[in-house]
Write an enzyme that holds these catalytic residues in place. Sequence first.
Site, PDB file in Angstrom:
ATOM      1  N   SER A 410       0.828  -1.219   0.000  1.00 36.22           N
ATOM      2  CA  SER A 410       0.000   0.000   0.000  1.00 36.22           C
ATOM      3  C   SER A 410       0.857   1.261   0.000  1.00 36.22           C
ATOM      4  O   SER A 410       0.336   2.354  -0.129  1.00 36.22           O
ATOM      5  CB  SER A 410      -0.898  -0.007   1.231  1.00 36.22           C
ATOM      6  OG  SER A 410      -0.085  -0.126   2.383  1.00 36.22           O
ATOM      7  N   HIS A 431      -3.059  -2.859  -5.639  1.00 33.84           N
ATOM      8  CA  HIS A 431      -3.363  -2.466  -4.253  1.00 33.84           C
ATOM      9  C   HIS A 431      -4.861  -2.607  -4.003  1.00 33.84           C
ATOM     10  O   HIS A 431      -5.660  -1.833  -4.526  1.00 33.84           O
ATOM     11  CB  HIS A 431      -2.892  -1.012  -4.029  1.00 33.84           C
ATOM     12  CG  HIS A 431      -3.161  -0.502  -2.653  1.00 33.84           C
ATOM     13  ND1 HIS A 431      -3.300   0.856  -2.387  1.00 33.84           N
ATOM     14  CD2 HIS A 431      -3.368  -1.137  -1.467  1.00 33.84           C
ATOM     15  CE1 HIS A 431      -3.551   1.013  -1.096  1.00 33.84           C
ATOM     16  NE2 HIS A 431      -3.608  -0.181  -0.526  1.00 33.84           N
ATOM     17  N   GLU A 443      -6.362  -0.243  -6.900  1.00 27.13           N
ATOM     18  CA  GLU A 443      -5.389   0.777  -7.322  1.00 27.13           C
ATOM     19  C   GLU A 443      -4.186   0.041  -7.916  1.00 27.13           C
ATOM     20  O   GLU A 443      -3.367  -0.521  -7.194  1.00 27.13           O
ATOM     21  CB  GLU A 443      -4.975   1.631  -6.126  1.00 27.13           C
ATOM     22  CG  GLU A 443      -4.071   2.810  -6.455  1.00 27.13           C
ATOM     23  CD  GLU A 443      -3.681   3.595  -5.195  1.00 27.13           C
ATOM     24  OE1 GLU A 443      -3.586   4.834  -5.272  1.00 27.13           O
ATOM     25  OE2 GLU A 443      -3.489   2.956  -4.143  1.00 27.13           O
ATOM     26  N   ASN A 481      -3.274   6.740  -0.569  1.00 25.41           N
ATOM     27  CA  ASN A 481      -2.613   6.904   0.740  1.00 25.41           C
ATOM     28  C   ASN A 481      -1.743   8.154   0.778  1.00 25.41           C
ATOM     29  O   ASN A 481      -1.600   8.793   1.810  1.00 25.41           O
ATOM     30  CB  ASN A 481      -1.807   5.656   1.072  1.00 25.41           C
ATOM     31  CG  ASN A 481      -2.729   4.522   1.508  1.00 25.41           C
ATOM     32  OD1 ASN A 481      -3.902   4.752   1.798  1.00 25.41           O
ATOM     33  ND2 ASN A 481      -2.210   3.313   1.533  1.00 25.41           N
TER      34      ASN A 481
END
Length: 694
Positions: A410, A431, A443, A481
Amino acid sequence: MTEPVAYAVKDGIAILTIENPPVNALSQGVRAGIIAGLDKADADAGVSAAVIIGGGRTFIAGADIKEFGKTPLQPYLPDVLKRIEAMTKPVVAALHGTALGGGFEVALTCHWRVALESGQVGLPEVKLGLLPGSGGTQRLPRLIGPKLALDMIVSGNPIPAKKAAELGAIDEIVTGDLLEGALAYARRVVAEQRPLRLVRDMNDKVSNVDPAVFSDYRKSIERKARGFLGPWRCIDAVEVATKLPMDEGLLKEREYFFECMGSPQRAAQIHAFFAEREAAKIPGLPEDVQAKPIKSAAVLGAGTMGGGIAMNFANAGIAVKLLDVSQEALSRGLGVIEKNYATSVARGSMKQEAMDRAMKLITGTQRFEDIGDADIVVEAVFEEMGVKKEVFGKLDKVMKQGAILATNTSTLDIDEIAASTKRPQDVIGTHFFSPANVMKLLENVRGAKSSPETIATVMAMGKTLKKVAVLAGNCDGFIGNRMLHGYLREANFLLEEGCSPEQIDRALEDFGLAMGPFRMSDLAGLDVGWRIRKGKAHLRPKDERYSKVADQLCELGRFGQKTGAGFYKYEGRDAVPDPVVKDIILAASREQGIERREISDEEIVQRCMYPLVNEGAKILEEGIAIRSGDIDITYLFGYGFPVYRGGPMFWAEQIGLDKVLATIRGFHKIHGKFWEPAKLLVERAEAGKGWSGR
Ligand code: T1G
């Protein structure tokens, strides 16, 4: 240029074929074509009935969404429906593919409806921030009753044609050729001299309806429809069908329709509709690039993420091997998978046969050799670079040539992971989001050497696994993130400046987030972020402001829900404000020399949401995201951003980038470098343009 509506006559039956690919949307040309065809059929003495059918893969899939927000062109859809109702000869709608929205409303206005069993019908307008605006809320309850109509209209989910036939919305399921079936049905209607029947005259099911049907329904959607306009107007419109005569009901429906059409929610949800489809298109990939078929898969690591990822493959009918070197972890992982499926079966969202089928497709192993022939392997082991590189070194040895080597990291550097193999072209980030078998976002993260085939394959895999796939470039935290850093940073700073966790969570949940930052952090586990922060502490400039509140909670072993306490203490799943946390926050303010103050919900939203926008602009500048719409889709499907705001980037455009910039510049003056405006934001705002430069 083919006519959008082709006209033909066969054995005295007029055939109107809609030819407006890809989904036969009800564009102005189609509307005019239907009216012209019906005029011809009605006037032609040699014609005894008419059939309306869709050319290509589907019947009409709705109004042309691209026309919304523009000046509507005549004839309008209600004009088409009036023409159908004025026909002196029977009109049969022949449905296949997805008869949706205005398309299903056309069918509901016809005298009879036949369909292929494989077809689907529905009124999905609520998903676009609208409601059925051409009679759907007045005719469907007359056919299937208000309660079932509410289920279809408020959810917007289509139902199989077979089910619709059982409910009485479809008159006959055709096997074999649809057109022949429809023509046969029309001939039968003519031969039996059946009186023309219109749904508008069927009032039994909308008479004497208990008002509690609607009040109960409103109660039942309170939580999930919070903040939306559409779902409530859907209920209002169906209720009108049980109270007013047809034409007054139609007028009221139209009134609600234009209220929704005028709402910013409509623009936001239609943006999301098209952005989701755009996200699948990757400019720059060779036209002829082929996605590799994925017939078998392997997942490395039987933890929470690994188990969820394996379920995705099994749910898509793809055999998957779950590898974990520890037998105990493997048994636990397989046990969690079985429990998750059993919960779905118990809830009725999955049939037992489907669970059995999926479980048969998942096999556990402790041996790397057993996964070598898989078309793709997704690694989901401990989030530490050393471990990742060791694992990819092993995969490089055992996986067949041409297999995709994917990592579920991640945050970590895809290129560094790829460099631990001799085939970086086959390495890519995939991800998934927790819980991986539920969250829709995938992702995908391209490395510098990921090949076009590898990229095309994981983008196509997204569709196969019923995910919404977005392609991100390789950087710390990728799209989602990376943007979250600023959001969480400001939320923690606001604690020291005067807020409580519950005040911030409530303000952002009122804004529409599924969950505020502190309840979300407690759910995800505070120890994950703590480990990452500790690992990066040496990189943090000494003079940079840093909130210690979260670290202090972790030092007390408060990792969130899983330890019964974090930013809140937990009674079961209920988050309860904890005086211990309050004391830690007050102490942090004192230590930082911060005088606590009253902070408005508006400032909380701006302080937490604008970092998403500002970082999103930098991500666009760097090409880490291809389009602002991809960033919106990432936050809509991965981070619980409210779809009725369209995503952080669209939301900022609706506010006005100049206003967003002005506020950010204000925060920059007060709070320093974290708030330095992104270059692209300044450029677009000063040019009065949107993210796309238009
Ligand atoms: N209008 C315009 N374009 C549309 C469209 C529509 N209704 N539906 C799809 N497209 C485009 C889409 O953007 C894509 O374009 C291509 O068609 C293929 O779509 C008065 C007001 C039908 C189930 O909400 O749910 O009627 O990207 O990739 O996965 O009450 O499209 O190729 O350039 O999604 O096979 C109500 C919306 C309208 C249905 C097919 N109807 N469409 O899914 O293909 S409001 C809807 C869908 C209305 C009335 C009201 C799906 C699909 P491109 P796709 P798919």
